[in-house]
Design a protein around this motif. Sequence first.
Motif, short mmCIF file in Angstrom:
data_model
loop_
_atom_site.label_atom_id
_atom_site.label_comp_id
_atom_site.label_asym_id
_atom_site.label_seq_id
_atom_site.Cartn_x
_atom_site.Cartn_y
_atom_site.Cartn_z
N TRP A 101 -12.55 5.06 -12.97
CA TRP A 101 -13.31 4.38 -11.91
C TRP A 101 -14.04 5.42 -11.08
CZ3 TRP A 101 -11.25 2.92 -6.60
CH2 TRP A 101 -12.09 1.98 -5.97
N PRO A 102 -15.36 5.29 -10.91
CA PRO A 102 -16.16 6.38 -10.34
C PRO A 102 -15.78 6.76 -8.92
CG PRO A 102 -17.47 4.37 -10.61
CD PRO A 102 -16.21 4.16 -11.36
N ASN A 103 -15.18 5.87 -8.15
CA ASN A 103 -14.78 6.22 -6.79
C ASN A 103 -13.81 7.40 -6.77
OD1 ASN A 103 -15.97 3.62 -6.65
ND2 ASN A 103 -15.03 3.28 -4.67
N LEU A 104 -12.97 7.50 -7.78
CA LEU A 104 -11.95 8.56 -7.80
C LEU A 104 -12.58 9.94 -7.86
CD1 LEU A 104 -9.29 6.89 -10.10
CD2 LEU A 104 -8.90 7.70 -7.78
N THR A 105 -13.58 10.12 -8.69
CA THR A 105 -14.23 11.42 -8.78
C THR A 105 -15.22 11.62 -7.64
OG1 THR A 105 -15.76 10.40 -10.38
CG2 THR A 105 -13.94 11.71 -11.27
#
Length: 387
Positions: free
Chosen positions: A121-125
């Motif tokens: 999920w892109p929020n994590l990176t």
Amino acid sequence: MKPFLRQTILDVEESRIREVANAGMGRSDVLAFWFGESDEVTPEVVRQAAIDSINQGETFYAHNLGMSELREAVSTYMSALHGPVGVERLAITSGGVNALMLAVQALVDAGDEVVAVTPVWPNLTAQALVMGANLKCVSLKPVQGQWVLDMAALLTAITPSTRLLIVNSPNNPTGWTLSREEQAMLVTHCRQTGTWILADEVYERLYYEGDTANGAAPSFLDVSAADDRLVVVHSFSKSFLMTGWRLGWLVMPAAMTQPIGKLIEFNTSCASVFTQRAGIAALQHTSEITPQVVAHLKQCRDTLVPLLQAVPGVELAPARGGMYAFFKLQGHPDSVATAKRLVVEAGLGLAPGEAFAPEAQGWLRWCFASKDLSRLTQGVDRLKAWL
């Protein structure tokens, strides 16, 4: 002239999922499966608890770390799954994403090295990048549609220079899930390197393998000590059908709890009381709510996956956990362009694999959390007709 905004913020990519969804927002003819949420409403008993709280005038600030009643309820819930998890290790947050951001703010300085397992999920990176971290990604590899981890490569990437390891298991979007043995290896290795682990385990109850006594996926909490450099993030969103409520929690070493309370004050002050009342009700009724949610999602998965596997040019394997079918569509290498075309030309809303990592280009994510199974069948029919 000073910069208008931090260059780091300007450089962070916008969500490709939102980019595709925006192309279909407001269109009643689109079958939307792009966001990670069920189309079922929150159970009535949970909604009523919030209504009662508002009617009783509970519209004021709460403790930064959360109401004592909710922290006690979370402690009981987590202890039943993973052994003792004391209240002194818990903080209530305004959603799982808020919990993740708080952890990153607490642990990462600009210039720190952060290792993340992708696709994810892109929020994590993005959160690590927002803090100015140097991000190093270790990719899962697809093998006949199943994404697998090269543990040796991950262990090699985590060195004494690594401040934080970010791992999401069960994984969004792939459904990949760490084994308990792999988690133990990572805990041992990170103890040696002095690396913190940030474990996003919000999908732990959405697990379909049935090889655990408590119906949950393997957790880092099962193989760690209370004072390990480990932060585990949870949310009410998925297994309690509460995505819009924005309520989550952190499990961490007790020495970290008070500083996290300070960060909560500077971010959101606290989660709203009526939302926390809803969380208490959800935990009180977890034996009724969560097993039904999981059983239905497994039915959704087992309905959608065989239909997709029968479509020529589609490559995927059933997800072990989570709420997504992640599949490769041969002959369509640009996932964003393909997803946009599917919205406009087929009335089918999927998330592009590119949103989760460059190595997932050509893949698409389908959230199968649908109250009506016929929507899944209709979606596959639209995909086949479009192809």
